[in-house]
Write a protein that holds these residues in place. Structure first.
Motif, PDB file in Angstrom:
ATOM      1  N   PHE A  58       0.256  -1.527  -0.029  1.00  0.00           N
ATOM      2  CA  PHE A  58       0.155  -0.263   0.756  1.00  0.00           C
ATOM      3  C   PHE A  58       0.782   1.220   0.001  1.00  0.00           C
ATOM      4  O   PHE A  58       1.445   1.214   0.697  1.00  0.00           O
ATOM      5  CB  PHE A  58      -0.791   0.167   1.102  1.00  0.00           C
ATOM      6  CG  PHE A  58      -1.697   1.520   1.507  1.00  0.00           C
ATOM      7  CD1 PHE A  58      -3.036   1.250   0.422  1.00  0.00           C
ATOM      8  CD2 PHE A  58      -1.752   2.580   2.138  1.00  0.00           C
ATOM      9  CE1 PHE A  58      -3.617   2.070   1.234  1.00  0.00           C
ATOM     10  CE2 PHE A  58      -2.176   3.422   2.232  1.00  0.00           C
ATOM     11  CZ  PHE A  58      -3.387   3.269   1.417  1.00  0.00           C
ATOM     12  N   ARG A  59       0.902   2.069  -0.619  1.00  0.00           N
ATOM     13  CA  ARG A  59       1.993   3.423  -1.489  1.00  0.00           C
ATOM     14  C   ARG A  59       0.395   4.229  -1.463  1.00  0.00           C
ATOM     15  O   ARG A  59      -0.383   4.140  -1.490  1.00  0.00           O
ATOM     16  CB  ARG A  59       2.199   3.222  -2.579  1.00  0.00           C
ATOM     17  CG  ARG A  59       3.245   1.990  -1.889  1.00  0.00           C
ATOM     18  CD  ARG A  59       4.406   2.669  -2.975  1.00  0.00           C
ATOM     19  NE  ARG A  59       3.875   2.158  -4.444  1.00  0.00           N
ATOM     20  CZ  ARG A  59       3.497   3.054  -5.711  1.00  0.00           C
ATOM     21  NH1 ARG A  59       4.199   4.487  -4.590  1.00  0.00           N
ATOM     22  NH2 ARG A  59       3.798   3.250  -6.684  1.00  0.00           N
ATOM     23  N   ILE A  60       1.244   5.635  -0.897  1.00  0.00           N
ATOM     24  CA  ILE A  60      -0.102   6.781  -0.675  1.00  0.00           C
ATOM     25  C   ILE A  60       0.902   8.124  -1.515  1.00  0.00           C
ATOM     26  O   ILE A  60       2.071   8.418  -0.935  1.00  0.00           O
ATOM     27  CB  ILE A  60      -0.126   7.806   0.547  1.00  0.00           C
ATOM     28  CG1 ILE A  60      -1.714   6.733   0.838  1.00  0.00           C
ATOM     29  CG2 ILE A  60      -1.070   8.460   0.396  1.00  0.00           C
ATOM     30  CD1 ILE A  60      -1.947   7.600   2.020  1.00  0.00           C
ATOM     31  N   PRO A  61       1.051   7.820  -3.090  1.00  0.00           N
ATOM     32  CA  PRO A  61       2.373   8.760  -3.833  1.00  0.00           C
ATOM     33  C   PRO A  61       2.295  10.297  -3.894  1.00  0.00           C
ATOM     34  O   PRO A  61       3.073  11.034  -3.313  1.00  0.00           O
ATOM     35  CB  PRO A  61       1.738   8.574  -5.236  1.00  0.00           C
ATOM     36  CG  PRO A  61       1.463   7.256  -5.277  1.00  0.00           C
ATOM     37  CD  PRO A  61       0.426   6.613  -3.685  1.00  0.00           C
ATOM     38  N   ARG A  62       0.739  10.765  -3.589  1.00  0.00           N
ATOM     39  CA  ARG A  62       0.635  11.588  -3.134  1.00  0.00           C
ATOM     40  C   ARG A  62      -0.767  12.310  -3.022  1.00  0.00           C
ATOM     41  O   ARG A  62      -1.784  11.522  -2.453  1.00  0.00           O
ATOM     42  CB  ARG A  62      -0.482  12.101  -5.203  1.00  0.00           C
ATOM     43  CG  ARG A  62      -0.031  13.986  -4.302  1.00  0.00           C
ATOM     44  CD  ARG A  62      -0.529  14.351  -6.437  1.00  0.00           C
ATOM     45  NE  ARG A  62      -1.835  13.614  -6.477  1.00  0.00           N
ATOM     46  CZ  ARG A  62      -2.504  13.698  -7.909  1.00  0.00           C
ATOM     47  NH1 ARG A  62      -1.565  14.131  -8.804  1.00  0.00           N
ATOM     48  NH2 ARG A  62      -3.331  12.926  -8.368  1.00  0.00           N
ATOM     49  N   PHE A  63      -0.015  13.054  -1.449  1.00  0.00           N
ATOM     50  CA  PHE A  63      -1.190  13.267   0.008  1.00  0.00           C
ATOM     51  C   PHE A  63      -0.914  14.708   0.215  1.00  0.00           C
ATOM     52  O   PHE A  63      -0.065  14.967   0.360  1.00  0.00           O
ATOM     53  CB  PHE A  63      -0.948  12.483   1.232  1.00  0.00           C
ATOM     54  CG  PHE A  63      -1.277  12.592   1.951  1.00  0.00           C
ATOM     55  CD1 PHE A  63      -2.894  11.803   1.987  1.00  0.00           C
ATOM     56  CD2 PHE A  63      -1.184  13.206   3.081  1.00  0.00           C
ATOM     57  CE1 PHE A  63      -3.886  11.489   3.468  1.00  0.00           C
ATOM     58  CE2 PHE A  63      -2.146  13.199   4.039  1.00  0.00           C
ATOM     59  CZ  PHE A  63      -3.527  12.193   4.505  1.00  0.00           C
TER      60      PHE A  63
END
Length: 280
Positions: free
Chosen positions: A91-96
């Motif tokens: 699980f990744r959040i490249p843009r937050f």
């Protein structure tokens, strides 16, 4: 000369009929059958025929059910079916980005995750219908990060498939307190991730696709740093939206059913041996 004395006139006795006079007999009425009350009428045989047909139909349905149960039990013992196993692979959040504006706090985020689907069956392939994936943050999954839909796919025996899901939210309104928590949680990688997968699964036997069962899968309520650290938490499966079953519980149920069928087989073999010994 004096007249001879006259003989007195004899009177006719009562009920005397003159034979010279024809007597007309009253007309005879036709013979009528005596009328019987309805309760004395013999019952028709239609009820007994309907009852016999119902009994035969019930016996036929019972025999068909017995054959189906026996065929299912033998198929279960031969194929040893198991449900697929789901893991939250990454699980990744490249843009937050959390932005505070005069009219409220807004969230803008993009997520990329992978869900691993494993077919543990050695004799069965699996096929899946369309898959819907929802991603959220928080213990109760209160902050939605979007959803994605994937097409159906098939799996061979002992196969592992990785599903890639990408979601994006723009200008999602959140509470001011939640915005601060999201910022700090994103920096410390302590944000709790929750993933819901809705799909349907069926078996492939000798190239034939056999029915599909609706399956709901819940992955997560784990922190981002745990997933990024290499952990792959096993997901919980909800069959038919009514019974929640963990894979370990399913294996236990399968073992109990196998033991009961094995005991029944041994019992019938013992009965058959005794019957042959008596008649031999």
């Amino acid at each position: 000369m004096a007249e001879p004395p006259q003989k007195p006139m004899l009177q006719k006795p009562p009920g005397y009929r003159d034979p010279s006079v024809l007597v007309q007999q009253p007309p005879t009425q036709p013979y009528r059958k005596p009328v019987m009350p309805p309760s004395m009428y013999p019952r028709k045989k239609r009820r007994s025929c309907c009852r016999s047909c119902c009994c035969c139909l019930c016996v036929l349905i019972f025999l068909i059910l017995c054959v189906l149960i026996l065929a299912g039990a033998l198929s279960y013992l031969w194929f040893g079916p198991k449900i697929p196993v789901f893991h939250l692979q990454s699980f990744r959040i490249p843009r937050f980005n959390v932005t505070a504006k005069p009219d409220g706090t807004y969230l803008k985020a993009q997520t990329v995750l992978r869900v691993e689907v494993k077919n543990p069956n050695q004799k069965l392939g699996l096929y899946y219908g369309g898959t819907d994936v929802d991603i959220s943050l928080g213990r109760g999954g209160g902050i939605e990060l979007g959803s994605d839909s994937l097409p159906g796919f098939t799996q061979g025996k002992k196969n592992v498939t990785s599903l890639k899901v990408t979601t994006e939210v723009r200008d999602e309104l959140v509470e001011d307190g939640e915005g601060a928590e999201l910022r700090s949680g994103y920096r410390s990688k302590s944000l709790v991730v929750k993933v819901k997968v809705r799909t349907s699964v069926g078996a492939i036997i000798q190239g034939w696709k056999v029915g599909r069962v609706r399956v709901n899968v819940e992955c997560g309520e784990v922190a981002m740093k745990e997933v990024e650290g290499g952990e792959m938490p096993k997901c919980k499966i909800n069959l038919l939206r009514c019974v929640t079953l963990h894979p370990v519980v399913l294996d236990y149920i399968r073992l109990i059913i196998w033991i009961r069928i094995h005991e029944f087989t041994q019992f019938m073999s013992l009965k058959r041996a005794r019957f042959l010994s008596k008649n031999g």
